[in-house]
Design an enzyme around this catalytic site. Structure first.
Site, PDB file in Angstrom:
ATOM      1  N   HIS A 108       0.838  -1.206   0.000  1.00 32.10           N
ATOM      2  CA  HIS A 108       0.000   0.000   0.000  1.00 32.10           C
ATOM      3  C   HIS A 108       0.874   1.257   0.000  1.00 32.10           C
ATOM      4  CE1 HIS A 108      -3.481   2.527   1.172  1.00 32.10           C
ATOM      5  NE2 HIS A 108      -2.585   3.174   1.899  1.00 32.10           N
ATOM      6  N   GLU A 109       1.893   1.292   0.837  1.00 30.23           N
ATOM      7  CA  GLU A 109       2.775   2.466   0.898  1.00 30.23           C
ATOM      8  C   GLU A 109       3.594   2.610  -0.388  1.00 30.23           C
ATOM      9  OE1 GLU A 109       2.405   4.616   3.150  1.00 30.23           O
ATOM     10  OE2 GLU A 109       1.078   3.398   4.400  1.00 30.23           O
ATOM     11  N   HIS A 151       1.543   4.213  -3.031  1.00 29.24           N
ATOM     12  CA  HIS A 151       1.533   5.675  -2.903  1.00 29.24           C
ATOM     13  C   HIS A 151       2.749   6.287  -3.607  1.00 29.24           C
ATOM     14  CE1 HIS A 151      -1.932   6.449  -0.470  1.00 29.24           C
ATOM     15  NE2 HIS A 151      -1.523   5.731   0.561  1.00 29.24           N
ATOM     16  N   GLU A 207      -6.254   6.940  -1.109  1.00 26.61           N
ATOM     17  CA  GLU A 207      -6.168   5.735  -0.289  1.00 26.61           C
ATOM     18  C   GLU A 207      -6.833   4.555  -0.991  1.00 26.61           C
ATOM     19  OE1 GLU A 207      -4.533   5.164   2.535  1.00 26.61           O
ATOM     20  OE2 GLU A 207      -3.736   7.204   2.394  1.00 26.61           O
TER      21      GLU A 207
END
Length: 316
Positions: A141-142, A145, A216
């Site tokens: 997930h990071e 980003h 997100e």
């Protein structure tokens, strides 16, 4: 999930991002125009363009320093570093992010930097609360980003929002200085324009929060594409939500998780988990299921000082 549905999700997120960025620019330009006329609008647009082109590295270093984060060496967590390299390679990053360890019991992770030079910080609380599979989902997930340039987008949104607030502040100061002229009838004031100027920072903040929620969702979607394991990230989110609850949540409903939902920086965890679990057949799994090995005593842990209180809770 069918490829067509996947693409529709991705394009919807991108469209919402573009629309919200234009909304932020429009609000800032309007605030500048109300204050300084056409020149104010151009000031807002040019300042936003400058913020988009400039990526200061000091912000990333300051964020890591606030958490007292320090790099994790390869020998300290070889499995974790290997997973990070694999995820970064699948995501198409030119180099993997440098993993950092933050000595705080908070269950959290965050990314800083840019595609060519980035870092992901993992807190002590997160490393001890989650399994390797769940940590891999959080890492993905990071990294998503970073791969999508979300850090630059959100920095731009924050800059535009602050610029809008500055315009509103200057307008209110000028209004106070003009009060004698207004009271004597020597000057007139457009109440509608004044109202727009006063509410513009709040409108910009709402657009910024909406943009954060969209990014997100998009990072969740990309994380599933990278790992092929929506259940791993969903499990991590559920565990983080459960561990992060405190007595304030029970005594003061909504503490740290504002209601209504459009006041949140992140979407509701239940909605994120529901979307993740709907991503069936996301692709082959690339990640191990084994648990993360115990931390070597004295290698990662550092002595923490007393927690410091601030209005939103405790900072360790």
């Amino acid at each position: 999930m069918a490829p067509l549905t996947w693409r529709r999700h991705a394009w919807t997120n991108r469209l919402q991002t573009v629309l919200l960025l234009f909304a932020l620019l429009g609000i800032s330009g309007l605030a500048g125009a109300l204050l300084f006329g056409v020149q104010g609008m151009w000031i807002a647009l040019l300042a936003s363009l400058l913020a988009l082109l400039i990526e200061p590295a000091a912000g990333a270093r300051l964020t890591l320093a606030l958490y007292r984060a320090r790099p994790i060496a390869e020998y300290q967590a070889p499995e974790l570093c290997a997973v990070a390299r694999q995820l970064a390679d699948i995501a198409g990053l030119p180099s993997p992010p440098v993993l950092h360890y933050a000595p705080t019991p908070l269950v959290n992770a965050f990314a800083v930097g840019q595609r060519k030079r980035s870092a992901v910080a993992l807190t002590d609380g997160l490393l001890r609360a989650l399994s390797m599979r769940e940590i891999a989902g959080v890492l993905a997930h990071e990294i998503a980003h970073i791969a999508h340039g979300d850090l630059r987008v959100m920095n731009l949104a924050d800059y535009i929002s602050r610029l809008t607030s500055l315009f509103a502040f200057v307008g209110q100061v000028l209004l106070l200085l003009s009060l004698p002229l207004i009271l004597t009838g020597s000057a007139e004031i457009d109440l509608f324009a004044l109202l727009l100027l006063v509410v513009s920072p709040h409108l910009a903040l709402l657009a910024q929060l909406g943009l954060s929620r969209v990014r997100e969702f998009d990072a969740d979607l990309e994380a599933v594409r990278i790992t092929g394991d929506p259940a791993g990230l969903a499990s991590a989110l559920a565990k983080i939500e459960r561990v992060s609850r405190s007595w304030r949540t029970w005594l003061l409903p909504g503490w740290g998780n504002p209601e209504p939902s459009w006041l949140r920086t992140h979407p509701a965890t239940e909605e994120r988990i529901s979307r993740l679990l709907s991503l069936a057949d996301a692709g082959p799994r690339h990640l191990p299921r084994q648990e993360i090995p115990p931390l070597a005593p004295g290698i990662w842990r550092t002595r923490r000082g007393a927690p410091r209180w601030y209005p939103g809770g405790y900072w360790y």
